[in-house]
Design a protein around this motif. Structure first.
Motif, PDB file in Angstrom:
ATOM      1  N   ARG A 177       1.317  12.139  -9.931  1.00 36.92           N
ATOM      2  CA  ARG A 177       0.580  13.410  -9.867  1.00 36.92           C
ATOM      3  C   ARG A 177       1.517  14.613  -9.901  1.00 36.92           C
ATOM      4  NH1 ARG A 177      -4.129  13.008  -5.191  1.00 36.92           N
ATOM      5  NH2 ARG A 177      -5.824  12.380  -6.583  1.00 36.92           N
ATOM      6  N   GLY A 178       2.809  14.369 -10.019  1.00 35.52           N
ATOM      7  CA  GLY A 178       3.767  15.463 -10.117  1.00 35.52           C
ATOM      8  C   GLY A 178       4.310  15.963  -8.798  1.00 35.52           C
ATOM      9  N   GLU A 179       4.107  15.207  -7.724  1.00 39.28           N
ATOM     10  CA  GLU A 179       4.607  15.608  -6.420  1.00 39.28           C
ATOM     11  C   GLU A 179       6.035  15.111  -6.218  1.00 39.28           C
ATOM     12  OE1 GLU A 179       1.760  13.975  -3.717  1.00 39.28           O
ATOM     13  OE2 GLU A 179       0.068  15.051  -4.621  1.00 39.28           O
ATOM     14  N   THR A 180       6.697  15.591  -5.179  1.00 41.67           N
ATOM     15  CA  THR A 180       8.050  15.145  -4.879  1.00 41.67           C
ATOM     16  C   THR A 180       8.016  13.814  -4.157  1.00 41.67           C
ATOM     17  OG1 THR A 180       8.161  16.198  -2.705  1.00 41.67           O
ATOM     18  CG2 THR A 180       8.779  17.555  -4.628  1.00 41.67           C
ATOM     19  N   LEU A 181       9.124  13.081  -4.225  1.00 41.25           N
ATOM     20  CA  LEU A 181       9.187  11.811  -3.514  1.00 41.25           C
ATOM     21  C   LEU A 181       9.177  12.041  -2.011  1.00 41.25           C
ATOM     22  CD1 LEU A 181       9.398   8.791  -3.413  1.00 41.25           C
ATOM     23  CD2 LEU A 181      11.852   8.966  -3.882  1.00 41.25           C
ATOM     24  N   ASP A 182       9.879  13.037  -1.549  1.00 35.96           N
ATOM     25  CA  ASP A 182       9.891  13.323  -0.111  1.00 35.96           C
ATOM     26  C   ASP A 182       8.485  13.650   0.387  1.00 35.96           C
ATOM     27  OD1 ASP A 182      10.278  15.553   2.238  1.00 35.96           O
ATOM     28  OD2 ASP A 182      11.837  14.026   2.311  1.00 35.96           O
ATOM     29  N   GLY A 183       7.770  14.475  -0.379  1.00 34.82           N
ATOM     30  CA  GLY A 183       6.401  14.808   0.005  1.00 34.82           C
ATOM     31  C   GLY A 183       5.487  13.595  -0.009  1.00 34.82           C
ATOM     32  N   SER A 184       5.709  12.706  -0.972  1.00 38.37           N
ATOM     33  CA  SER A 184       4.904  11.491  -1.049  1.00 38.37           C
ATOM     34  C   SER A 184       5.175  10.582   0.139  1.00 38.37           C
ATOM     35  CB  SER A 184       5.188  10.752  -2.364  1.00 38.37           C
ATOM     36  OG  SER A 184       4.787  11.525  -3.475  1.00 38.37           O
ATOM     37  N   VAL A 185       6.437  10.508   0.574  1.00 41.29           N
ATOM     38  CA  VAL A 185       6.758   9.707   1.759  1.00 41.29           C
ATOM     39  C   VAL A 185       6.031  10.256   2.984  1.00 41.29           C
ATOM     40  CG1 VAL A 185       8.595   8.987   3.333  1.00 41.29           C
ATOM     41  CG2 VAL A 185       8.982   8.915   0.864  1.00 41.29           C
ATOM     42  N   GLN A 186       6.004  11.571   3.115  1.00 41.49           N
ATOM     43  CA  GLN A 186       5.321  12.164   4.264  1.00 41.49           C
ATOM     44  C   GLN A 186       3.834  11.829   4.255  1.00 41.49           C
ATOM     45  OE1 GLN A 186       6.992  13.427   6.712  1.00 41.49           O
ATOM     46  NE2 GLN A 186       8.930  13.300   5.584  1.00 41.49           N
ATOM     47  N   ARG A 187       3.220  11.838   3.070  1.00 42.74           N
ATOM     48  CA  ARG A 187       1.806  11.464   2.978  1.00 42.74           C
ATOM     49  C   ARG A 187       1.607  10.003   3.387  1.00 42.74           C
ATOM     50  NH1 ARG A 187       0.672  13.287  -1.531  1.00 42.74           N
ATOM     51  NH2 ARG A 187      -0.737  14.971  -0.952  1.00 42.74           N
ATOM     52  N   LEU A 225       9.535   4.004  -9.262  1.00 42.54           N
ATOM     53  CA  LEU A 225       9.487   5.326  -8.644  1.00 42.54           C
ATOM     54  C   LEU A 225      10.126   6.381  -9.546  1.00 42.54           C
ATOM     55  CD1 LEU A 225      10.473   4.406  -4.960  1.00 42.54           C
ATOM     56  CD2 LEU A 225       8.190   5.031  -5.793  1.00 42.54           C
ATOM     57  N   LEU A 226      11.311   6.087 -10.059  1.00 40.33           N
ATOM     58  CA  LEU A 226      12.009   7.052 -10.914  1.00 40.33           C
ATOM     59  C   LEU A 226      11.264   7.276 -12.218  1.00 40.33           C
ATOM     60  CD1 LEU A 226      15.669   5.864 -10.278  1.00 40.33           C
ATOM     61  CD2 LEU A 226      14.653   8.026  -9.529  1.00 40.33           C
ATOM     62  N   GLY A 227      10.686   6.208 -12.768  1.00 38.98           N
ATOM     63  CA  GLY A 227       9.946   6.355 -14.013  1.00 38.98           C
ATOM     64  C   GLY A 227       8.688   7.177 -13.838  1.00 38.98           C
ATOM     65  N   ALA A 228       7.972   6.972 -12.730  1.00 38.58           N
ATOM     66  CA  ALA A 228       6.777   7.776 -12.459  1.00 38.58           C
ATOM     67  C   ALA A 228       7.150   9.228 -12.188  1.00 38.58           C
ATOM     68  CB  ALA A 228       6.012   7.198 -11.270  1.00 38.58           C
ATOM     69  N   MET A 229       8.307   9.424 -11.583  1.00 36.47           N
ATOM     70  CA  MET A 229       8.758  10.768 -11.247  1.00 36.47           C
ATOM     71  C   MET A 229       9.155  11.571 -12.486  1.00 36.47           C
ATOM     72  SD  MET A 229      12.005  11.913  -8.839  1.00 36.47           S
ATOM     73  CE  MET A 229      11.704  10.537  -7.735  1.00 36.47           C
ATOM     74  N   HIS A 230       9.925  10.939 -13.375  1.00 34.66           N
ATOM     75  CA  HIS A 230      10.532  11.672 -14.489  1.00 34.66           C
ATOM     76  C   HIS A 230       9.881  11.419 -15.844  1.00 34.66           C
ATOM     77  CE1 HIS A 230      13.696  12.969 -11.806  1.00 34.66           C
ATOM     78  NE2 HIS A 230      14.039  11.732 -11.527  1.00 34.66           N
ATOM     79  N   GLY A 231       9.091  10.351 -15.960  1.00 38.58           N
ATOM     80  CA  GLY A 231       8.510  10.017 -17.252  1.00 38.58           C
ATOM     81  C   GLY A 231       9.445   9.179 -18.102  1.00 38.58           C
ATOM     82  N   GLU A 232       8.919   8.654 -19.201  1.00 42.28           N
ATOM     83  CA  GLU A 232       9.661   7.688 -20.006  1.00 42.28           C
ATOM     84  C   GLU A 232      10.914   8.269 -20.653  1.00 42.28           C
ATOM     85  OE1 GLU A 232       8.179   6.350 -23.754  1.00 42.28           O
ATOM     86  OE2 GLU A 232       6.797   8.030 -23.940  1.00 42.28           O
ATOM     87  N   GLY A 247       0.806  -1.211   0.000  1.00 45.35           N
ATOM     88  CA  GLY A 247       0.000   0.000   0.000  1.00 45.35           C
ATOM     89  C   GLY A 247       0.840   1.261   0.000  1.00 45.35           C
ATOM     90  N   ALA A 248       1.902   1.252   0.797  1.00 49.73           N
ATOM     91  CA  ALA A 248       2.790   2.414   0.860  1.00 49.73           C
ATOM     92  C   ALA A 248       3.435   2.691  -0.482  1.00 49.73           C
ATOM     93  CB  ALA A 248       3.858   2.186   1.928  1.00 49.73           C
ATOM     94  N   PHE A 249       3.925   1.638  -1.135  1.00 44.21           N
ATOM     95  CA  PHE A 249       4.566   1.798  -2.439  1.00 44.21           C
ATOM     96  C   PHE A 249       3.583   2.364  -3.460  1.00 44.21           C
ATOM     97  CE2 PHE A 249       5.828  -0.338  -6.539  1.00 44.21           C
ATOM     98  CZ  PHE A 249       6.892   0.501  -6.809  1.00 44.21           C
ATOM     99  N   ALA A 250       2.358   1.862  -3.464  1.00 41.17           N
ATOM    100  CA  ALA A 250       1.357   2.367  -4.402  1.00 41.17           C
ATOM    101  C   ALA A 250       1.101   3.856  -4.186  1.00 41.17           C
ATOM    102  CB  ALA A 250       0.059   1.575  -4.254  1.00 41.17           C
ATOM    103  N   VAL A 251       1.040   4.294  -2.937  1.00 41.56           N
ATOM    104  CA  VAL A 251       0.787   5.702  -2.664  1.00 41.56           C
ATOM    105  C   VAL A 251       1.991   6.561  -3.060  1.00 41.56           C
ATOM    106  CG1 VAL A 251       0.267   7.398  -0.860  1.00 41.56           C
ATOM    107  CG2 VAL A 251      -0.904   5.195  -0.876  1.00 41.56           C
ATOM    108  N   LEU A 252       3.194   6.032  -2.911  1.00 42.34           N
ATOM    109  CA  LEU A 252       4.375   6.761  -3.382  1.00 42.34           C
ATOM    110  C   LEU A 252       4.313   6.983  -4.898  1.00 42.34           C
ATOM    111  CD1 LEU A 252       7.246   5.013  -1.360  1.00 42.34           C
ATOM    112  CD2 LEU A 252       6.210   7.253  -0.919  1.00 42.34           C
ATOM    113  N   VAL A 253       4.003   5.925  -5.633  1.00 44.67           N
ATOM    114  CA  VAL A 253       3.870   6.053  -7.091  1.00 44.67           C
ATOM    115  C   VAL A 253       2.753   7.036  -7.433  1.00 44.67           C
ATOM    116  CG1 VAL A 253       3.260   4.812  -9.212  1.00 44.67           C
ATOM    117  CG2 VAL A 253       4.799   3.755  -7.544  1.00 44.67           C
ATOM    118  N   HIS A 254       1.670   6.979  -6.683  1.00 43.06           N
ATOM    119  CA  HIS A 254       0.525   7.859  -6.900  1.00 43.06           C
ATOM    120  C   HIS A 254       0.932   9.323  -6.792  1.00 43.06           C
ATOM    121  CE1 HIS A 254      -3.430   9.686  -5.567  1.00 43.06           C
ATOM    122  NE2 HIS A 254      -3.826   8.986  -6.603  1.00 43.06           N
ATOM    123  N   GLY A 255       1.671   9.653  -5.743  1.00 39.41           N
ATOM    124  CA  GLY A 255       2.117  11.030  -5.585  1.00 39.41           C
ATOM    125  C   GLY A 255       3.023  11.477  -6.713  1.00 39.41           C
TER     126      GLY A 255
END
Length: 370
Positions: free
Chosen positions: A218-228, A313-320, A207-215
């Motif tokens: 959506r264009g959020e930072t990884l650090d911010g996604s971890v906090q969520r 995580l990196l792919g969702a963050m930066h795109g293909e 569940g945690a990993f899915a929410v990280l990818v979700h953030g």
């Protein structure tokens, strides 16, 4: 189950979303393949086999370079299940865990059948891809949990003591449901993890990993996604190991030059929380995708699983477009991954134009039968 949000998509938003979906699926597969040949080795053994810089490119695994494992296979079928859930919603049936479970059973068939069963008209196009009919180090938990038609649930999960990372490594697609609220993404990933893994650490890591990818999608930072994630986990019984692992990952970022010792300090046992922490750390400190993935696979822990999570995580963050072209060119199943990613993006952004309770595009229903 309500998704919480109805999205309205502009052209630029659609293109950005498709790039992040492609990035997450392809990035996860690259990380999986990069670590596939060294997952059972210590760092010393990796360096002895591949030189002092350890793994810097694909190395042979399962008979060739760039081959993926069961983690990528199951991720593909998870995507298939999520698309099928959307399509079946037209019939009034709406229970995504059931559709994902049916998709996972189609994966299980690839592990014992010689090839696609052309008599099964409801299998859809993904189950017809012959390259998927290969055993690529599936875990006993996944094979056993999907060894019959009974679906594991939170009340009665399969393998209640299992806390390895195999349920986590297939959970990136839940995070790509960007129109859903984060707490619903978490819940769906947890429910689907119970198909094969019942330990709270495995469930909540998925569940945690899915929410990280979700953030990130959506264009959020990884650090911010971890906090969520930390805030959402605090409401869940048994969250402490996962919460502590993620906090350690954040703290390790400040402990010096990134390297194998720091990755291994987060844990090298293969437990879901430790693999997740290692992947998050590598994604946080990686200078780019290539650097982050090399960190994720060159250590004495489960290289393939850590690489798969970090790559997603990196792919969702930066795109293909951030993914190394040389690795993409050699990646097994790249065409299937791209096709499925684009189908997922189309379903999530343009689904009403493809099907409704009254009408449907025949080609779409042939690919994703109700």
């Amino acid at each position: 189950m309500s998704t919480g949000v109805t999205a309205v998509w502009g052209r630029a938003e659609q293109q950005d979303f498709r790039s992040r979906v492609r990035g997450a699926l392809l990035g996860g597969a690259i990380g999986d393949a990069l670590g596939a040949g060294v997952s059972a080795l210590s760092l010393e053994e990796i360096r002895a086999a591949h030189g002092p810089d350890a793994v810097t490119d694909f190395v042979p695994a399962h008979g060739a370079r760039g081959t993926v494992t069961a983690a990528t296979q199951l991720t593909l079928f998870t995507v298939d299940g999520l698309i099928r859930a959307q399509v079946r919603r037209d019939t009034g049936a709406w229970h995504p865990p059931t559709d994902v479970h049916r998709a996972h059973l189609r994966w299980a068939a690839t592990q014992h059948d010689w090839g696609p069963d052309e008599r099964r008209k409801d299998n859809g196009w993904l189950a017809a891809q012959e390259w998927l009919y290969a055993r690529r180090a599936p875990t006993r938990e996944c094979l056993g949990g999907l060894g019959d038609a009974v679906m594991g649930t939170l009340d009665h999960p399969k393998n209640p003591a299992a806390h390895d990372a195999a349920a986590v490594t297939r959970s990136a697609p839940f995070g790509l449901l960007v129109g859903w609220e984060p707490q619903l993404v978490l819940q769906l990933a947890v429910e689907c993890a119970a198909h094969t893994h019942g330990h709270p650490t495995a469930l909540l890591s998925a569940g945690a990993f899915a929410v990280l990818v979700h953030g990130l999608a959506r264009g959020e930072t990884l650090d911010g996604s971890v906090q969520r994630v930390l805030a959402l986990l605090a409401e869940r019984p048994g969250h402490e190991p996962v919460t502590e692992a993620l906090r350690q990952a954040l703290g390790t970022v400040r402990q010096g030059i990134p390297g194998p010792t720091l990755v291994e300090s987060l844990g090298a046992t293969g437990s879901a929380d430790e693999v997740l922490a290692g992947a998050v750390y590598c994604a946080l400190v990686g200078e780019d995708v290539r650097h982050g993935l090399r960190l994720a696979v060159n250590h004495g822990g489960p290289s393939s699983a850590t690489g798969a999570l970090c790559g997603a995580l990196l792919g969702a963050m930066h795109g293909e477009t951030a993914l190394p072209p040389g690795w993409l060119a050699e990646l097994e199943g790249r065409a299937t991954l791209l096709e499925l990613a684009d189908d997922f993006a189309m379903e999530m952004t343009q689904g009403p134009a493809l099907h409704s309770p009254a009408t449907a595009a025949p080609g779409w229903l042939a690919r994703y039968p109700r």
